[in-house]
Design a protein around this motif. Structure first.
Motif, PDB file in Angstrom:
ATOM      1  N   VAL A 176      18.031  65.215 120.888  1.00 27.61           N
ATOM      2  CA  VAL A 176      16.821  65.501 121.656  1.00 27.61           C
ATOM      3  C   VAL A 176      15.678  65.616 120.663  1.00 27.61           C
ATOM      4  N   GLN A 177      14.514  65.047 121.004  1.00 23.45           N
ATOM      5  CA  GLN A 177      13.383  65.035 120.084  1.00 23.45           C
ATOM      6  C   GLN A 177      12.208  65.825 120.658  1.00 23.45           C
ATOM      7  N   ALA A 178      11.533  66.550 119.773  1.00 21.41           N
ATOM      8  CA  ALA A 178      10.294  67.236 120.118  1.00 21.41           C
ATOM      9  C   ALA A 178       9.303  66.955 118.995  1.00 21.41           C
ATOM     10  N   PHE A 179       7.999  66.913 119.332  1.00 24.76           N
ATOM     11  CA  PHE A 179       7.018  66.420 118.365  1.00 24.76           C
ATOM     12  C   PHE A 179       5.947  67.436 117.971  1.00 24.76           C
ATOM     13  N   ASP A 180       6.085  68.675 118.436  1.00 22.40           N
ATOM     14  CA  ASP A 180       5.271  69.762 117.902  1.00 22.40           C
ATOM     15  C   ASP A 180       6.060  71.060 118.052  1.00 22.40           C
ATOM     16  N   GLY A 181       5.556  72.111 117.421  1.00 22.14           N
ATOM     17  CA  GLY A 181       6.315  73.348 117.393  1.00 22.14           C
ATOM     18  C   GLY A 181       6.535  73.973 118.758  1.00 22.14           C
ATOM     19  N   SER A 182       5.511  73.981 119.583  1.00 19.64           N
ATOM     20  CA  SER A 182       5.630  74.596 120.906  1.00 19.64           C
ATOM     21  C   SER A 182       6.632  73.853 121.771  1.00 19.64           C
ATOM     22  N   GLU A 183       6.562  72.528 121.728  1.00 13.71           N
ATOM     23  CA  GLU A 183       7.520  71.715 122.483  1.00 13.71           C
ATOM     24  C   GLU A 183       8.934  71.937 121.954  1.00 13.71           C
ATOM     25  N   GLY A 184       9.051  72.048 120.623  1.00 11.88           N
ATOM     26  CA  GLY A 184      10.360  72.278 120.032  1.00 11.88           C
ATOM     27  C   GLY A 184      10.974  73.589 120.482  1.00 11.88           C
ATOM     28  N   LEU A 185      10.156  74.645 120.533  1.00  8.01           N
ATOM     29  CA  LEU A 185      10.667  75.947 120.948  1.00  8.01           C
ATOM     30  C   LEU A 185      11.067  75.931 122.419  1.00  8.01           C
ATOM     31  N   ARG A 186      10.283  75.253 123.251  1.00 12.42           N
ATOM     32  CA  ARG A 186      10.647  75.130 124.668  1.00 12.42           C
ATOM     33  C   ARG A 186      11.969  74.384 124.823  1.00 12.42           C
ATOM     34  N   SER A 187      12.103  73.287 124.068  1.00 14.88           N
ATOM     35  CA  SER A 187      13.337  72.493 124.153  1.00 14.88           C
ATOM     36  C   SER A 187      14.529  73.311 123.684  1.00 14.88           C
ATOM     37  N   PHE A 188      14.319  74.111 122.636  1.00 11.62           N
ATOM     38  CA  PHE A 188      15.407  74.944 122.134  1.00 11.62           C
ATOM     39  C   PHE A 188      15.864  75.928 123.204  1.00 11.62           C
ATOM     40  N   THR A 189      14.909  76.580 123.845  1.00 14.85           N
ATOM     41  CA  THR A 189      15.229  77.586 124.864  1.00 14.85           C
ATOM     42  C   THR A 189      15.960  76.961 126.049  1.00 14.85           C
ATOM     43  N   GLU A 190      15.518  75.772 126.454  1.00 13.04           N
ATOM     44  CA  GLU A 190      16.107  75.118 127.620  1.00 13.04           C
ATOM     45  C   GLU A 190      17.483  74.542 127.318  1.00 13.04           C
ATOM     46  N   LEU A 191      17.645  73.940 126.125  1.00 12.51           N
ATOM     47  CA  LEU A 191      18.853  73.165 125.837  1.00 12.51           C
ATOM     48  C   LEU A 191      19.921  73.947 125.077  1.00 12.51           C
ATOM     49  N   GLN A 192      19.522  74.970 124.313  1.00 15.17           N
ATOM     50  CA  GLN A 192      20.463  75.695 123.451  1.00 15.17           C
ATOM     51  C   GLN A 192      21.303  74.712 122.618  1.00 15.17           C
ATOM     52  N   PRO A 193      20.646  73.933 121.742  1.00 13.85           N
ATOM     53  CA  PRO A 193      21.350  72.922 120.943  1.00 13.85           C
ATOM     54  C   PRO A 193      22.314  73.549 119.951  1.00 13.85           C
ATOM     55  N   ASP A 194      23.163  72.711 119.362  1.00 12.32           N
ATOM     56  CA  ASP A 194      24.126  73.193 118.367  1.00 12.32           C
ATOM     57  C   ASP A 194      23.502  73.312 116.984  1.00 12.32           C
ATOM     58  N   LEU A 195      22.407  72.562 116.736  1.00 10.16           N
ATOM     59  CA  LEU A 195      21.724  72.615 115.442  1.00 10.16           C
ATOM     60  C   LEU A 195      20.309  72.095 115.620  1.00 10.16           C
ATOM     61  N   VAL A 196      19.389  72.614 114.807  1.00  9.77           N
ATOM     62  CA  VAL A 196      17.987  72.174 114.844  1.00  9.77           C
ATOM     63  C   VAL A 196      17.592  71.613 113.485  1.00  9.77           C
ATOM     64  N   LEU A 197      17.014  70.418 113.488  1.00  8.21           N
ATOM     65  CA  LEU A 197      16.335  69.863 112.308  1.00  8.21           C
ATOM     66  C   LEU A 197      14.858  70.142 112.507  1.00  8.21           C
ATOM     67  N   LEU A 198      14.286  70.985 111.669  1.00 11.52           N
ATOM     68  CA  LEU A 198      12.958  71.532 111.918  1.00 11.52           C
ATOM     69  C   LEU A 198      11.994  71.225 110.780  1.00 11.52           C
ATOM     70  N   ASP A 199      10.954  70.466 111.085  1.00 11.44           N
ATOM     71  CA  ASP A 199       9.927  70.177 110.088  1.00 11.44           C
ATOM     72  C   ASP A 199       9.069  71.419 109.875  1.00 11.44           C
ATOM     73  N   VAL A 200       8.560  71.589 108.662  1.00 11.97           N
ATOM     74  CA  VAL A 200       7.720  72.749 108.366  1.00 11.97           C
ATOM     75  C   VAL A 200       6.303  72.546 108.874  1.00 11.97           C
ATOM     76  N   MET A 201       5.722  71.395 108.572  1.00  8.30           N
ATOM     77  CA  MET A 201       4.324  71.146 108.922  1.00  8.30           C
ATOM     78  C   MET A 201       4.250  70.503 110.307  1.00  8.30           C
TER      79      MET A 201
END
Length: 228
Positions: free
Chosen positions: A29-54
């Protein structure tokens, strides 16, 4: 199939990562900004996150902080920042690994595989308890960390098995003497302290990141597993 969430604002990099991970058998699953990433994390509960810093909207440090407040899901930080201070910041804030850009797709897959293998998620089967890289076979009495057999004395093994069957519960020395040494034990309660010390030494490669046998002053001992 395990799910990997990629939070990366550079679409080309995100697409390349997705191709490699899908080829390795992961759902992506892909997200392209931090807010979207956090929403996706909460909804999907993935097994691992690859998280860009910037990231736009909310940077990777903020996203990591929010994740760590509620979950111990493995997180690998991705960044073009090569300074060691950034690496230490990520690891100190709860990241499980750190990959500087540019990177090779195969390396990322290998890192993902390795982090998932040592994940702190607890897997219980009929005869085996697993706490990240620590496995305890309750039938064969074999203990391994990262696949390597751990040698323990019979009494130390009995104590470890007793505590591991009851994670995150606290036991006094008297409780442990009664349940492990037996009611007829007439030795010093220092035996418990010394046994715990030996177990901690034997499990150093595990206890540094995934759990520990904690001493709760005035209360006793606890086989503490870092929660998901």
């Amino acid at each position: 199939m395990k799910t990997i969430l990629i939070v990366e604002d550079e679409e080309t990099i995100s697409r390349v990562l997705a191709v490699y991970l899908k080829h390795a058998g992961y759902e992506v699953v892909q997200a392209f900004d931090g807010s979207e990433g956090l929403r996706s994390f909460t909804e999907l509960q993935p097994d691992l996150v690859l998280l860009d810093v910037m990231l736009p909207a909310m940077d990777g440090w903020e996203v990591l902080k929010e994740i760590r407040e509620v979950n111990s899901c493995p997180v690998i930080m991705l960044t073009a920042l090569g300074d060691i201070d950034y690496k230490l910041k990520g690891l100190n804030q709860g990241a499980d690994d750190y990959i500087p850009k540019p990177f090779i797709g195969e390396e990322v897959v290998a890192r993902v595989n390795a982090v998932l293998r040592r994940s702190t998620h607890v897997l219980d089967t009929e005869s085996t308890k697993q706490f990240g890289s620590l496995k305890i076979n309750m039938d064969s009495h074999v203990v391994t960390v990262n696949g390597e057999k751990v040698i323990l004395t019979p009494k130390d093994l009995s104590l470890l098995m007793f505590l591991a069957e009851r994670p995150n519960r606290t036991f006094t020395r008297e409780d442990l003497i009664e349940n492990v040494w037996g009611m007829d034990y007439d030795g010093s309660d220092r035996a418990v302290d010394l046994s715990v010390k030996r177990i901690r030494q034997a499990l150093l490669d595990w206890s540094s990141t995934q759990g520990e046998i904690r001493t709760l002053r005035g209360l006793g001992y606890q086989f503490s597993v870092y929660e998901k």
